[in-house]
Design a protein around this motif. Structure first.
Motif, PDB file in Angstrom:
ATOM      1  N   LEU A  80     130.819 -12.550  56.144  1.00 38.00           N
ATOM      2  CA  LEU A  80     130.188 -13.239  55.242  1.00 38.00           C
ATOM      3  C   LEU A  80     129.142 -14.538  56.054  1.00 38.00           C
ATOM      4  N   ARG A  81     127.939 -14.623  55.442  1.00 33.27           N
ATOM      5  CA  ARG A  81     127.061 -15.562  56.017  1.00 33.27           C
ATOM      6  C   ARG A  81     126.527 -16.495  55.002  1.00 33.27           C
ATOM      7  N   MET A  82     126.483 -17.952  55.471  1.00 31.86           N
ATOM      8  CA  MET A  82     125.991 -19.014  54.646  1.00 31.86           C
ATOM      9  C   MET A  82     125.268 -19.927  55.278  1.00 31.86           C
ATOM     10  N   VAL A  83     124.215 -20.526  54.916  1.00 31.67           N
ATOM     11  CA  VAL A  83     123.313 -21.387  55.632  1.00 31.67           C
ATOM     12  C   VAL A  83     123.497 -22.726  54.889  1.00 31.67           C
ATOM     13  N   VAL A  84     123.576 -23.903  55.772  1.00 31.47           N
ATOM     14  CA  VAL A  84     123.726 -25.136  55.198  1.00 31.47           C
ATOM     15  C   VAL A  84     122.745 -26.045  55.883  1.00 31.47           C
ATOM     16  N   GLY A  85     122.212 -27.002  54.943  1.00 30.06           N
ATOM     17  CA  GLY A  85     121.353 -27.840  55.403  1.00 30.06           C
ATOM     18  C   GLY A  85     121.421 -28.933  54.633  1.00 30.06           C
ATOM     19  N   PHE A  86     120.822 -30.188  54.956  1.00 29.20           N
ATOM     20  CA  PHE A  86     120.981 -31.565  54.460  1.00 29.20           C
ATOM     21  C   PHE A  86     119.661 -32.423  54.577  1.00 29.20           C
ATOM     22  N   ASP A  87     119.599 -33.429  53.500  1.00 27.19           N
ATOM     23  CA  ASP A  87     118.437 -34.212  53.520  1.00 27.19           C
ATOM     24  C   ASP A  87     118.630 -35.615  54.399  1.00 27.19           C
ATOM     25  N   THR A  88     117.965 -36.618  54.288  1.00 28.61           N
ATOM     26  CA  THR A  88     117.868 -37.853  54.891  1.00 28.61           C
ATOM     27  C   THR A  88     119.011 -38.889  54.128  1.00 28.61           C
ATOM     28  N   ARG A  89     119.499 -38.670  53.211  1.00 31.78           N
ATOM     29  CA  ARG A  89     120.192 -39.552  52.245  1.00 31.78           C
ATOM     30  C   ARG A  89     121.764 -40.033  53.052  1.00 31.78           C
ATOM     31  N   PHE A  90     122.049 -41.219  52.646  1.00 34.08           N
ATOM     32  CA  PHE A  90     123.324 -41.759  53.444  1.00 34.08           C
ATOM     33  C   PHE A  90     124.376 -40.700  53.529  1.00 34.08           C
TER      34      PHE A  90
ATOM     35  N   GLN B 218     127.230 -22.312  63.730  1.00 36.25           N
ATOM     36  CA  GLN B 218     126.164 -22.240  64.688  1.00 36.25           C
ATOM     37  C   GLN B 218     124.884 -23.107  64.321  1.00 36.25           C
ATOM     38  N   ARG B 219     124.570 -23.977  65.084  1.00 36.80           N
ATOM     39  CA  ARG B 219     123.492 -25.027  64.850  1.00 36.80           C
ATOM     40  C   ARG B 219     122.189 -24.241  65.052  1.00 36.80           C
ATOM     41  N   PHE B 220     121.336 -24.316  63.928  1.00 39.19           N
ATOM     42  CA  PHE B 220     120.015 -23.704  64.509  1.00 39.19           C
ATOM     43  C   PHE B 220     118.744 -24.672  63.780  1.00 39.19           C
ATOM     44  N   ASP B 221     117.461 -24.114  64.175  1.00 38.93           N
ATOM     45  CA  ASP B 221     116.315 -24.896  64.090  1.00 38.93           C
ATOM     46  C   ASP B 221     115.397 -24.156  63.244  1.00 38.93           C
ATOM     47  N   PRO B 222     115.597 -24.352  61.615  1.00 42.64           N
ATOM     48  CA  PRO B 222     114.621 -23.334  60.729  1.00 42.64           C
ATOM     49  C   PRO B 222     113.088 -23.362  60.759  1.00 42.64           C
ATOM     50  N   ARG B 223     112.683 -24.426  61.677  1.00 37.36           N
ATOM     51  CA  ARG B 223     111.526 -24.963  61.411  1.00 37.36           C
ATOM     52  C   ARG B 223     110.336 -23.728  62.118  1.00 37.36           C
ATOM     53  N   PRO B 224     110.450 -23.205  63.098  1.00 36.76           N
ATOM     54  CA  PRO B 224     109.621 -22.155  63.729  1.00 36.76           C
ATOM     55  C   PRO B 224     109.576 -20.988  62.711  1.00 36.76           C
TER      56      PRO B 224
ATOM     57  N   VAL C 136     128.460 -19.686  59.340  1.00 32.41           N
ATOM     58  CA  VAL C 136     127.665 -20.845  59.009  1.00 32.41           C
ATOM     59  C   VAL C 136     126.787 -21.027  59.863  1.00 32.41           C
ATOM     60  N   ASP C 137     125.422 -21.003  59.409  1.00 31.36           N
ATOM     61  CA  ASP C 137     124.137 -21.364  60.136  1.00 31.36           C
ATOM     62  C   ASP C 137     123.993 -23.059  59.673  1.00 31.36           C
ATOM     63  N   LEU C 138     124.119 -23.895  60.538  1.00 32.97           N
ATOM     64  CA  LEU C 138     123.966 -25.418  60.146  1.00 32.97           C
ATOM     65  C   LEU C 138     122.793 -25.924  60.682  1.00 32.97           C
ATOM     66  N   ALA C 139     121.884 -26.444  59.689  1.00 32.10           N
ATOM     67  CA  ALA C 139     120.540 -26.899  60.438  1.00 32.10           C
ATOM     68  C   ALA C 139     120.874 -28.077  61.697  1.00 32.10           C
ATOM     69  N   ARG C 140     120.139 -28.221  62.546  1.00 34.81           N
ATOM     70  CA  ARG C 140     120.230 -28.898  63.455  1.00 34.81           C
ATOM     71  C   ARG C 140     119.954 -30.686  63.005  1.00 34.81           C
ATOM     72  N   ALA C 141     119.058 -30.657  62.019  1.00 37.94           N
ATOM     73  CA  ALA C 141     118.551 -31.841  61.536  1.00 37.94           C
ATOM     74  C   ALA C 141     118.253 -31.935  60.167  1.00 37.94           C
ATOM     75  N   ASP C 142     117.894 -33.116  59.565  1.00 39.03           N
ATOM     76  CA  ASP C 142     117.574 -33.071  58.034  1.00 39.03           C
ATOM     77  C   ASP C 142     116.377 -32.033  57.882  1.00 39.03           C
ATOM     78  N   THR C 143     116.507 -31.284  56.762  1.00 40.38           N
ATOM     79  CA  THR C 143     115.477 -30.307  56.616  1.00 40.38           C
ATOM     80  C   THR C 143     115.114 -30.201  55.028  1.00 40.38           C
ATOM     81  N   PRO C 144     114.008 -29.795  54.758  1.00 42.79           N
ATOM     82  CA  PRO C 144     113.452 -29.618  53.268  1.00 42.79           C
ATOM     83  C   PRO C 144     114.343 -28.450  52.504  1.00 42.79           C
ATOM     84  N   THR C 145     114.622 -28.477  51.388  1.00 42.31           N
ATOM     85  CA  THR C 145     115.285 -27.687  50.769  1.00 42.31           C
ATOM     86  C   THR C 145     114.808 -26.134  50.795  1.00 42.31           C
TER      87      THR C 145
END
Length: 489
Positions: free
Chosen positions: A44-54, A160-166, A74-83
């Motif tokens: 199973l695979r899931m993607v996890v992201g987060f915003d800039t909040r505290f 795994q950390r990843f960059d979804p931007r490109p 889990v693919d976890l975003a490296r930095a705060d990312t839009p939903t």
């Protein structure tokens, strides 16, 4: 257990109900539901992201550690990312779902969890109910969340950390004509409102050749005390910047960048009703596209007039983008959106996307000779003048609960509905979500409790600002709100 999923996930006050312990409980329940729904999928695979909040980044790590302990990669975003960028990654990675740590546009004291489905949109209300039921079951059985150490989970390849931007930027280029923006030589002010859209919208516009100044793009987990909602009363810095120079467009995104707001060069606020109407008109006239139009109950009648003019089917749903997502996945939908600024178009994921819509609005203005005022005037000539406002009232709790339920409010307002409002005949009373009084000239008044906050909302649209205010005052006589008014916009 006081954890309930509303219109778009679970939100609560940080360090009150939104604690690390409760986040782990919710993550375990989501893991249980995903494993139950995909019993034959491995891994199973899931993607996890987060915003800039505290603490959003720390909550996201905690969720990832619980999912990993349950055998989910889990693919976890490296930095705060839009939903919407995280939602796009879910589809791209062929994941079984995702989690976004955000409270979106809510006040800084809140944080939240958005549960995403494999198709990239919000999980269905039924799936959210399954998570709530699993929370209760785990509590009754005394089952504690599984959790792995973050470094151990990474070493095992479970996180795994990843960059979804490109990848998202490449996808965006299939939906927006960067060359049209380049030819328009646009000068744009972008207000990130300290949210996860920082650098995304501004950088993509620069990639398309626009001259851009970004406001409030630095990291500020408390949003400098503002609500990160792109509505007029929170956008004074954007208005001031536009008036200070020869700028052609102002754009703003909310805390997790799934909503869009805009301003004309003179600092006049352009609400999502107008943005969505302009977008529909552009897709029809310039791109020669067709399809169903989907809007929530609180969204403008301008869309109805455009749909009628071009022979398009239009559907009205309850508030919440999940309702729009359902239709986008099962029908040929050209555009779908809501008054809060969550909008999506054909070819994109079934998810509101402030970055995409900001880019599309820039393309529209560029294609119109970089004259936003003329573009707005053309819309008014085609559909007529419409004005809109919304009043919010804080609901005072009674014994820790809201003073009335939505069903109780609907019953009260429909038992003896008014035959006129502000001197106009009521032609129809709709109860799709709250109570909506339609008037003969396409004006309307909607009264409904929020699905994410202890707030009663009153919305009105009419052909003059005076009539809008009259309708809102009439609404207050129908149900005197137990609480204080936050203001109107």
């Amino acid at each position: 257990m006081d954890i309930h999923f509303g219109t778009d996930g679970w939100r609560a006050v940080i360090s009150d109900t939104f604690t690390f312990a409760n986040v782990r409980l919710v993550a375990q329940a989501m893991a249980d539901v995903v494993r139950q729904q995909y019993p034959d999928v491995a891994p199973l695979r899931m993607v996890v992201g987060f915003d800039t909040r505290f603490l959003s980044d720390r909550y996201a790590r905690e969720v990832a550690c619980v999912l990993a302990a349950n055998g989910i990669q889990v693919d976890l975003a490296r930095a705060d990312t839009p939903t919407p960028v995280i939602s796009h990654a879910i589809v791209l990675h062929q994941a079984q779902g995702g989690v976004m740590i955000t409270a979106s546009h809510n006040p800084p004291r809140y944080n939240g969890i958005k549960f995403k489905a494999a198709y990239g949109g919000s999980a269905s209300p039924a799936d959210c109910k399954l998570v709530e039921a699993r929370l209760q079951q785990n509590e009754q059985e005394g089952r504690q969340p599984l959790i792995l150490d973050f470094d151990d989970a990474q070493a095992q390849g479970l996180i795994q950390r990843f960059d979804p931007r490109p990848a998202y930027r490449d996808h965006l280029a299939t939906l927006v004509d960067f060359e049209t923006i380049r030819r328009g030589k646009l000068r744009v002010v972008v207000d990130a409102m300290y949210g996860a859209g920082r650098a995304y919208l501004a950088e993509f516009l620069r990639d398309a050749g626009a001259e851009v100044v970004e406001l409030r793009g630095e990291m500020n987990p408390g949003f400098n005390g503002i609500h990160p909602e792109p509505i007029e009363r929170y956008l004074q810095p954007l208005a001031d910047a536009l008036r200070s120079g020869d700028w052609r467009l102002g754009l703003a995104t909310d805390g997790d960048a799934d909503r869009i707001g805009a301003m004309a060069p003179d600092g006049r606020f352009i609400d999502p009703h107008v943005i969505m109407s302009l977008s529909l008109r552009y897709l029809l006239q310039q791109r020669q596209q067709r399809g169903m139009v989907v809007k929530t109950v609180s969204t403008t009648q301008m869309l109805n007039r455009l749909a009628a003019s071009y022979g398009l089917e239009i559907r009205e749903t309850p508030v919440g983008f999940n309702h729009i997502s359902d239709l986008m996945m099962n029908h040929d939908v050209l555009i779908g959106g809501e008054e809060s600024g969550g909008i999506s178009i054909k070819g994109h994921i079934p998810e509101g996307d402030g970055v995409l819509m900001g880019m599309l609005l820039a393309e529209m203005v560029a294609a119109h000779g970089s004259d936003f005022q003329a573009l707005l005037a053309d819309l008014v000539r085609e559909v007529g003048a419409f004005y809109y406002a919304r009043n919010d009232f804080q609901l005072r709790a009674v014994n820790g609960r809201p003073p009335y339920t939505k069903s109780e409010l609907v019953q009260r307002l429909t038992q003896s509905p008014p035959t006129t409002l502000a001197g106009m005949v009521v032609s129809q009373v709709l109860t799709n979500d709250g109570v909506k009084y339609m008037l003969q000239d396409d004006s309307w008044l909607l009264i409904r409790p929020s699905g994410t906050e202890p707030v009663l909302r009153m919305y009105a649209e009419a052909h003059s600002a005076t009539m809008v205010e009259s309708l809102l005052r009439a609404g207050e006589t129908l149900v005197p709100p137990p609480g204080e008014r936050n203001g109107s916009h």
